[in-house]
Structure formats: C-alpha cells, structure tokens
Scaffold this motif. Structure first.
Motif, PDB file in Angstrom:
ATOM      1  N   ALA A 300     -40.072 -36.449  36.570  1.00 15.49           N
ATOM      2  CA  ALA A 300     -39.492 -36.284  37.907  1.00 15.49           C
ATOM      3  C   ALA A 300     -40.263 -37.193  38.863  1.00 15.49           C
ATOM      4  O   ALA A 300     -41.303 -36.802  39.422  1.00 15.49           O
ATOM      5  N   VAL A 301     -39.777 -38.404  39.031  1.00 14.22           N
ATOM      6  CA  VAL A 301     -40.468 -39.399  39.855  1.00 14.22           C
ATOM      7  C   VAL A 301     -40.510 -38.956  41.311  1.00 14.22           C
ATOM      8  O   VAL A 301     -41.513 -39.124  42.009  1.00 14.22           O
ATOM      9  N   SER A 302     -39.414 -38.369  41.775  1.00 11.79           N
ATOM     10  CA  SER A 302     -39.316 -37.891  43.158  1.00 11.79           C
ATOM     11  C   SER A 302     -38.250 -36.805  43.208  1.00 11.79           C
ATOM     12  O   SER A 302     -37.668 -36.437  42.178  1.00 11.79           O
ATOM     13  N   ASP A 303     -37.971 -36.343  44.399  1.00  9.48           N
ATOM     14  CA  ASP A 303     -36.920 -35.334  44.543  1.00  9.48           C
ATOM     15  C   ASP A 303     -35.544 -35.892  44.220  1.00  9.48           C
ATOM     16  O   ASP A 303     -34.612 -35.138  43.937  1.00  9.48           O
ATOM     17  N   THR A 304     -35.412 -37.205  44.269  1.00  6.83           N
ATOM     18  CA  THR A 304     -34.097 -37.815  44.062  1.00  6.83           C
ATOM     19  C   THR A 304     -33.965 -38.535  42.723  1.00  6.83           C
ATOM     20  O   THR A 304     -32.860 -38.921  42.356  1.00  6.83           O
ATOM     21  N   LEU A 305     -35.055 -38.734  41.973  1.00  2.38           N
ATOM     22  CA  LEU A 305     -34.996 -39.536  40.750  1.00  2.38           C
ATOM     23  C   LEU A 305     -35.773 -38.869  39.618  1.00  2.38           C
ATOM     24  O   LEU A 305     -36.935 -38.502  39.787  1.00  2.38           O
ATOM     25  N   THR A 306     -35.106 -38.722  38.484  1.00  2.57           N
ATOM     26  CA  THR A 306     -35.736 -38.250  37.252  1.00  2.57           C
ATOM     27  C   THR A 306     -35.414 -39.232  36.136  1.00  2.57           C
ATOM     28  O   THR A 306     -34.259 -39.632  35.958  1.00  2.57           O
ATOM     29  N   LEU A 307     -36.444 -39.635  35.410  1.00  2.00           N
ATOM     30  CA  LEU A 307     -36.269 -40.534  34.273  1.00  2.00           C
ATOM     31  C   LEU A 307     -36.373 -39.736  32.976  1.00  2.00           C
ATOM     32  O   LEU A 307     -37.206 -38.837  32.848  1.00  2.00           O
ATOM     33  N   LYS A 308     -35.526 -40.094  32.019  1.00  2.00           N
ATOM     34  CA  LYS A 308     -35.458 -39.339  30.765  1.00  2.00           C
ATOM     35  C   LYS A 308     -35.344 -40.292  29.589  1.00  2.00           C
ATOM     36  O   LYS A 308     -34.617 -41.282  29.648  1.00  2.00           O
ATOM     37  N   SER A 309     -36.079 -39.989  28.525  1.00  2.00           N
ATOM     38  CA  SER A 309     -36.032 -40.780  27.298  1.00  2.00           C
ATOM     39  C   SER A 309     -35.754 -39.850  26.121  1.00  2.00           C
ATOM     40  O   SER A 309     -36.341 -38.763  26.022  1.00  2.00           O
ATOM     41  N   ILE A 310     -34.847 -40.272  25.223  1.00  2.00           N
ATOM     42  CA  ILE A 310     -34.500 -39.492  24.030  1.00  2.00           C
ATOM     43  C   ILE A 310     -34.589 -40.413  22.822  1.00  2.00           C
ATOM     44  O   ILE A 310     -33.770 -41.330  22.675  1.00  2.00           O
ATOM     45  N   THR A 311     -35.592 -40.193  21.991  1.00  2.00           N
ATOM     46  CA  THR A 311     -35.794 -40.982  20.773  1.00  2.00           C
ATOM     47  C   THR A 311     -35.533 -40.076  19.576  1.00  2.00           C
ATOM     48  O   THR A 311     -36.066 -38.964  19.521  1.00  2.00           O
ATOM     49  N   ALA A 312     -34.714 -40.524  18.622  1.00  2.00           N
ATOM     50  CA  ALA A 312     -34.343 -39.620  17.527  1.00  2.00           C
ATOM     51  C   ALA A 312     -34.143 -40.397  16.226  1.00  2.00           C
ATOM     52  O   ALA A 312     -33.741 -41.568  16.230  1.00  2.00           O
ATOM     53  N   TYR A 313     -34.424 -39.692  15.138  1.00  2.00           N
ATOM     54  CA  TYR A 313     -34.147 -40.228  13.792  1.00  2.00           C
ATOM     55  C   TYR A 313     -33.547 -39.107  12.960  1.00  2.00           C
ATOM     56  O   TYR A 313     -34.020 -37.963  12.998  1.00  2.00           O
ATOM     57  N   ARG A 314     -32.492 -39.429  12.199  1.00  2.00           N
ATOM     58  CA  ARG A 314     -31.859 -38.466  11.311  1.00  2.00           C
ATOM     59  C   ARG A 314     -31.515 -39.142   9.994  1.00  2.00           C
ATOM     60  O   ARG A 314     -31.222 -40.342   9.954  1.00  2.00           O
ATOM     61  N   PHE A 343     -31.207 -44.223  13.598  1.00  2.00           N
ATOM     62  CA  PHE A 343     -32.229 -44.221  14.640  1.00  2.00           C
ATOM     63  C   PHE A 343     -31.514 -44.462  15.964  1.00  2.00           C
ATOM     64  O   PHE A 343     -30.661 -45.355  16.075  1.00  2.00           O
ATOM     65  N   SER A 344     -31.851 -43.676  16.976  1.00  2.00           N
ATOM     66  CA  SER A 344     -31.225 -43.865  18.281  1.00  2.00           C
ATOM     67  C   SER A 344     -32.262 -43.751  19.384  1.00  2.00           C
ATOM     68  O   SER A 344     -33.254 -43.024  19.263  1.00  2.00           O
ATOM     69  N   GLN A 345     -32.024 -44.494  20.437  1.00  2.00           N
ATOM     70  CA  GLN A 345     -32.878 -44.462  21.621  1.00  2.00           C
ATOM     71  C   GLN A 345     -31.993 -44.490  22.858  1.00  2.00           C
ATOM     72  O   GLN A 345     -31.097 -45.335  22.969  1.00  2.00           O
ATOM     73  N   GLU A 346     -32.245 -43.555  23.756  1.00  2.00           N
ATOM     74  CA  GLU A 346     -31.484 -43.510  24.999  1.00  2.00           C
ATOM     75  C   GLU A 346     -32.442 -43.325  26.173  1.00  2.00           C
ATOM     76  O   GLU A 346     -33.364 -42.513  26.114  1.00  2.00           O
ATOM     77  N   PHE A 347     -32.202 -44.114  27.212  1.00  2.00           N
ATOM     78  CA  PHE A 347     -32.925 -43.967  28.471  1.00  2.00           C
ATOM     79  C   PHE A 347     -31.927 -43.592  29.557  1.00  2.00           C
ATOM     80  O   PHE A 347     -30.856 -44.202  29.664  1.00  2.00           O
ATOM     81  N   GLN A 348     -32.287 -42.593  30.347  1.00  2.00           N
ATOM     82  CA  GLN A 348     -31.425 -42.145  31.435  1.00  2.00           C
ATOM     83  C   GLN A 348     -32.206 -42.114  32.745  1.00  2.00           C
ATOM     84  O   GLN A 348     -33.400 -41.804  32.762  1.00  2.00           O
ATOM     85  N   ALA A 349     -31.501 -42.414  33.805  1.00  2.00           N
ATOM     86  CA  ALA A 349     -32.019 -42.222  35.163  1.00  2.00           C
ATOM     87  C   ALA A 349     -31.061 -41.285  35.872  1.00  2.00           C
ATOM     88  O   ALA A 349     -29.874 -41.587  36.014  1.00  2.00           O
TER      89      ALA A 349
END
Length: 741
Positions: A300-314, A343-349
């Motif tokens: 949670a960078v600020s009240d208005t911005l959250t950064l998220k990362s999802i790294t996965a392997y199946r 393998f997957s990688q996702e970045f979200q803002a």
C-alpha cells in the motif's frame, strides 16, 4: 440495430416481471442472527479489486463457504445446480478433469494444447489446464462465477466467463477445524485444517483432505469398482505482514487422484442393466496429480495506490485410459498420458480516489502441455500413436478504470492487449499390433511413414475492450449496461492427421465473443435481494472439434467453423419470507443458434459444393445445435432455521433444480443426448450454541435420476459400434460431523 432491439425487448420483459415479484413482498427488517441477503453486503473481487456485489456491472454469482456447507456441496460441479447459464461436469472418462460452459461458450475437449473457454482461478492464479480442476470444497472462503466474456481483466480463454475459487486468509486467532463424513457406497471423507499466528506479523495455515468412496458400479471384466473416488488434497500457506502497508503470502496446493479409470456405459447392444457398470478390458489404472505454488505481495504505497505482484508455478501429470467399446477385448481402447507445467507472473497497480478507481497491470505466462495416446483398433490389429506438445508464451497489458460522475452515475472503460506465441509439435504413426511401443508393446511393427510429423509456430494478437455504465436508481438498486469482448487463443490440433486433412499443419485461428448486457441488481424492502440480466452475444470463428471413423482409425478436424448468435435472460434472487425462512431461486434462458457452421466432409462427390475428392467444407448450420447448453435452467431452494433456547440452531434446506434438454455434441445423437430432468436435494444441519460443533445430513439426487454428462460415438464394425455415455451420481446420503477448536 436488430440485436439492440431484441435485447431491449428482453430487458423490458425481465424488468417488468421483477417489479411484479418485488412489490408483492413485505417490508420487514432482517434479523442480525440470520444470513444476510443484501447484495450490497457481499464483497467480491470480480474486477480485481474488492467491491460490493451490487456495484459490479458484471453478472456474478457469489457463493459463500457457509452456503456451500449448508448444501453439503462436495465439489465445484454442484454450482451448476444453482447458478444461471452454467454447465460444470467431469470430463468424459475422467473423475477430476473439469469441463465448463457458461452461456453456451466453453470447451469439451481436455486434450493437451486445447484451451478452455471458461477461465479457472485459484485465488488470483490462472489454472491453464482442466486436469484435476474438479476442485473439492475444501478450505474455501467463497466461489465467484463471472458470466460473459472477461477478456479485459482476465484475458485469453475467458470468453465464456471465469470461475474464481477464493481460499481463506489466516485469522488473528489460532483455529483448528476437523470434519468427518460417512455416506452411501462407503463414502469416507476426512478434512482437517490448522491456522494460527506465529507472531504479530506471521501466520501459518495447513490443511489436508482425504476422500474415499466405493464405485457406483462395477467393471464386470476386472471386478474392480467403477465410478469410485480415491483423492488426497493438501493446502498450506504462510502470511507475513511486516508493516501496515506490506503483505506477503506463499501458498501451495497439491491434489492426487487415484480413482479407477472411468470407462462409461454402452448405449448400444450389448447393454448392461446398470448405467454405472462396464465390461471394459483396457485396465482400471488411473493417476492424476497436480501441484502449485504462488507468492503474492501487496504494498500500500499510499491511500490511493496499492501495488500487487502474483508469481506462480503449476504442473501436473495424468496417466490413464478409456475403453471406448466397453467390451473385454481391445476393440477400441485409448491408453493416454498428459503432462503440463506453467509459470505466470502478474503485476497490478490498484488505484482508489475520491470519485474514481481502477486497476492496471501486465501479465506473462510460459506454459507447456504435452502427451501421447494410442488408438487401438484390435479387430484390425492396428494401433495409431498420437503424440506431441504445445509451448505457449503469452503476455498482455491491461487496465480498467471507473469514474463516478455523480453519486448515482458511474462509467467504466478498460482494455487488454494480448500476444500469444504457440509452438505445436504433432506426431501420428501407425503400428501393426495391439498398442504402440510408447505404451508397452515393444514388438509393434511400424506401418508406413508417419501420417503427421511437424513443428510449427504461430502468433496470435488480440485487443479486448470493455465499457459499462452504472446508475444507482436508489442506494439499494443499481442498473447497468455493458459491452465487452473476449477471445480464446488459436492453436494446433494434436490429433490432426495430415494424410486425411493436409491443412491440419496450419492450425486454427482464435475465436471471439462480443456481448451486450443489461443488468439490474439490488435489495428491496430489506428482504428481497436479486440480480437479473439480459445479454446478446455474437460468437465468431468458433473452434469445433469433429472426430470420425476413418478406415481402421479415428480422425480429427479442428477448424474455425463459422459464427453464431446467443441471446438470453438470467435471474437469481433471495427472499426472506419470514425471520425463519429464506427462499432462493434462479432461472435462465438461452437461445443459441449457429448462423454458419462449415463442417469438413472427408470424402464426397465432385460437384459444386465439394469440388475435390479429398474433402470439403459445407455449411450445415441448419443441422447443428449448441452442445452442453440447455434452453432453460432453474432452481429453487428454501432454508428454514429454528433457534433453540440454548443458542443452538437447526437449518433444513430442500432444493430442486431443473435442467432442460441438451446435446453432447453439435450433431444430434439421440442415444447420447440428455432429455430434460429435475434434481432434488435436501440437507439438515445442526450447529451448536458456541458455533463449534456441526452435524449435517445431506441427501443428493433423491429421485435417483439417471442423467448423462458426456459421451462418445464411433459407429462401425471395426470400432465395435462404440456408443458410450457417462452418468452423473445416483442417489446418495451423507452424514457429516465437524468441530472447531
């Protein structure tokens, strides 16, 4: 314009009918002790951010863990009994491979390299392959079913919709739950979960489940159980919150299915009395195993911005076989093996302002699916080995933003650009002998050159936008209009026979769906919660698999056969009739028809419609119908709850579900297609005063209905006139006891 007029007429009828039902209800406040029925109180992540269900301009069904427990739901396929426009089944010949259709869009063929039409997510991780995807209800918080194309936020292969299996987060207090069940056919289920904070910032959760059940029938050739269950599953997670602004979660899951191979039931002579018996001689060994691990990080960078990362392997493996003839001899047997990894990688803002919100991100996946199978035609002493793989590299960028012009009016726009690169390798070789060397017959003799032997690479690019307008008629009533586009990636036919169909080496193109949807959802009188929608979809370049006998083997064609139109109406609602009685229901209607269906005719006369002797494509749309898409589905259930003086409670939930007639394939098959039927269930659940002890009794399919969930049709003397069907579960009873420490 014609599409818009018809959609508007459907919307008017639905809104009028809804008003008549809603205004007839009494306005009484709901008890706080009872389950809430207000859509506004249900929080979902359908748009990749937490929102009240009432505010989401998407047709979404959200089912909580408590609701699943009260119904005695065993696995996610039971969602089809209470969710509009949804078909979920175990794949033909499989115990745990998932086949899913939403609003007529899906994929029945689980062969490696074929993409599903409905996306499955465990939390935020995309599950690319359907093997072992018939998820048992275990350690779940809720399940969300998103209907219609979800190409903007969920990307490729969600043209029908998406199913999100959301697991529990670790709480602030230590907890332990155990549950045991015993039921019909010597069903034994044992589940246990331990969740505890290790420190102020670290928590750990571990769960394990064991499912055993004898078969509904018997393999009369081997004496082994048929339609049995032997599944072990486990999940574990570690959550770390080093500060108020940081959160990390490592989660792992594992499923092993050693249930016997499911061979089906002959629908053509000789026919056995029990739909669950077989005389298959191909063997009963079957093994499916999948594993997954993911790392999720949020800042949670600020009240208005959250950064998220999802790294996965199946990854996963499948070893099994299907006896297509259902007889003791190797007339038409298919031993098979599949392997996959991703393998997957996702970045979200994620953005949140005073009057705006949204999400933007990038996604990457590198996946490989491979396998092999024999087509054994014993009467010709011939085996055709089919083997190959598909490597997929996919990346995309996406964004979706909502702006609130007023407290009532909101507009959302979004889009996703996806680029896929697929490399397909297909090998097809015939042998004299029963089975090929790959499946244990070292003495098999090569018969000629390979019928297919190629490696090709294709790239597919697509932009999938979405736009919607939402208007709050009242604080508790929201209407919306949306337009969206989705696509399913192109690929290569892993069964393709280049001798019978030379163009198979070119692969097939993506298919697309565009959908207009009008919806209304909300709560009236604090007692009646509902959601209704009408939709109109244009389905283009559909990928259809056609298999047919070709001499002493089985050939396959996968092509983009044409286009179709799908229109429909959906309704689901919950009425608190009294303080003790809650009535739930759903009803959906789908009108799906092919506008063009270009079927490949392998041989034909030389005429204007078939200018070559090799084969041609002919429009047969008037003789084809959608598979796995009943015109009407509906369900109604009632939960009556009584509270005792000591604080304990008992809840009784009877239910009835209706499913209209549907076809197993696009071509009618009278002996395989399923007529309309009703399914009746009932559950009684007692919960102790301190909410620790739970005792439940559940009856499923109380009328003992025999209904088909899949089938195969390979007529002909060499194939033993193979016509086999697979059936859903018979009447069962289960007693469950659970305790929370």
């Amino acid at each position: 314009m014609n599409r818009l007029v018809k959609t508007a007429l459907l919307a008017g009828a639905a809104w009028t009918a809804l008003s008549g039902v809603a205004l007839a209800q009494n306005a009484q406040p709901a008890s706080q002790e009872q389950e809430a029925t207000s859509l506004g109180e249900v929080v979902v992540t359908a748009r990749r951010r937490a929102e009240a269900l009432q505010d989401v301009p998407v047709a979404v069904t959200a089912v909580t863990a408590q609701q699943l427990e009260n119904r005695g739901s065993a696995d996610i396929t039971e969602l089809a009994r209470s969710t509009p426009s949804l078909t979920l089944n175990s794949a033909r010949g499989s115990n745990s491979t998932l086949i899913s259709f939403i609003r007529g869009v899906g994929q029945q063929d689980p062969l490696w390299g074929f993409d599903p039409g409905v996306g499955l997510y465990i939390d935020d991780v995309y599950v690319a392959r359907p093997q072992a995807a018939v998820l048992d209800i275990f350690d779940v918080e809720r399940i969300e079913v998103l209907r219609g194309p979800q190409g903007t936020l969920y990307g490729r292969n969600t043209i029908g919709g998406a199913i999100k299996y959301v697991t529990r987060r670790i709480g602030d207090e230590p907890s332990m739950q155990v549950q045991g069940a015993y039921g019909s056919y010597d069903q034994i289920d044992v589940l246990a979960n331990v969740s505890a904070p290790v420190s102020d910032t670290l928590g750990v959760s571990v769960g394990i489940a064991r499912y055993l059940r004898n078969g509904y029938g018997t393999n009369l050739t081997t004496g082994n159980d048929h339609y049995n269950k032997d599944v072990t599953a486990a999940r574990a997670s570690v959550e770390w919150t080093p500060s108020d602004s940081l959160f990390f979660r490592v989660a792992a899951d594992w499923v092993q299915d050693d249930s016997n191979a499911r061979h089906g039931h002959r629908e053509f002579a000789p026919i056995l009395d029990s739909a669950y018996d077989t005389r298959a001689g191909a063997g009963d060994d079957n093994h499916v195993e999948t594993r997954g691990i993911s790392l999720t990080g949020e800042w949670a960078v600020s009240d208005t911005l959250t950064l998220k990362s999802i790294t996965a392997y199946r990854d996963g493996t499948t070893r099994g076989n299907i006896d297509f003839d259902n007889l003791a001899g190797p007339i038409l047997d298919i031993p098979a093996m599949y392997d996959d990894d991703q393998f997957s990688q996702e970045f979200q803002a994620l953005f949140e302002g005073d009057n705006w919100s949204g999400v933007a991100g990038v996604f990457y996946m590198d996946a490989t699916a491979s396998g092999a199978f024999d087509t054994v035609v014993g009467l010709a002493n011939l085996t055709t080995l089919t083997a190959g793989s598909v490597d997929t590299k996919s990346w995309s960028v996406f964004g979706d933003f909502t702006y609130d012009f007023t407290d009532q009016l909101s507009v959302s726009v979004g889009g996703r650009y996806t680029s896929d690169e697929k490399t397909g390798t297909v090998f097809r070789q015939q042998y004299l002998g029963i089975r090929s060397p790959t499946f244990g017959n070292a003495a098999a003799t090569l018969l000629g050159s390979p019928r297919t032997n190629y490696t090709r690479t294709r790239e597919f690019e697509e932009f999938t936008p979405r736009a919607s307008v939402s208007y709050k008629i009242t604080p508790d009533l929201t209407t919306y209009a949306s337009w969206g586009r989705g696509f399913k990636s192109g690929g290569f036919d892993m069964r393709g026979d280049a001798v019978l169909y030379p163009n198979t080496v070119d692969g097939y193109d993506p298919e697309t769906v565009e959908t207009i949807e009008l919806g209304l959802k909300g709560t009236l009188f604090d007692r009646f919660s509902f959601a209704t929608a009408v939709f109109d979809s244009s389905y283009e370049d559909q990928q259809i698999t056609t298999q047919y006998p070709a001499g002493a083997t089985v050939a396959s064609v996968v092509d983009n056969v044409g286009s179709s139109s799908i229109r429909g109406w959906e309704f689901e609602g919950s009425l608190r009739a009294t303080d003790n009685l809650v009535i739930n229901g759903m009803l959906s209607y789908i009108d799906a028809e092919f506008d063009e269906f270009l079927a490949y005719i392998p041989t034909g006369p030389l005429n204007s419609t078939c200018p070559t002797a090799v084969g041609c494509f002919v429009d047969v749309s008037s003789a084809r119908n959608f598979q796995n898409t009943p015109e009407w589905t509906g369900a109604i259930s009632a939960t009556w709850t009584h509270w005792f003086a000591d604080g304990s409670e008992i809840a009784f939930t009877p239910s009835a579900a209706y499913r209209g007639a549907y076809q197993q394939f696009e071509t009618p098959a009278p002996l395989l297609d399923q007529e309309s039927y009703w399914m009746y269930d009932a559950s009684v659940v007692w919960t102790g005063a301190d909410d620790r002890l739970t005792i439940g009794f559940h009856g499923k399919n109380l009328s003992d209905e025999r209904y088909k969930t899949g089938g195969y049709s390979f007529p002909g003397a060499l194939t033993g006139d193979s016509l086999i069907a697979f059936y859903g579960a018979p009447r069962t009873f289960t007693a469950r006891v659970g305790y929370k420490f």
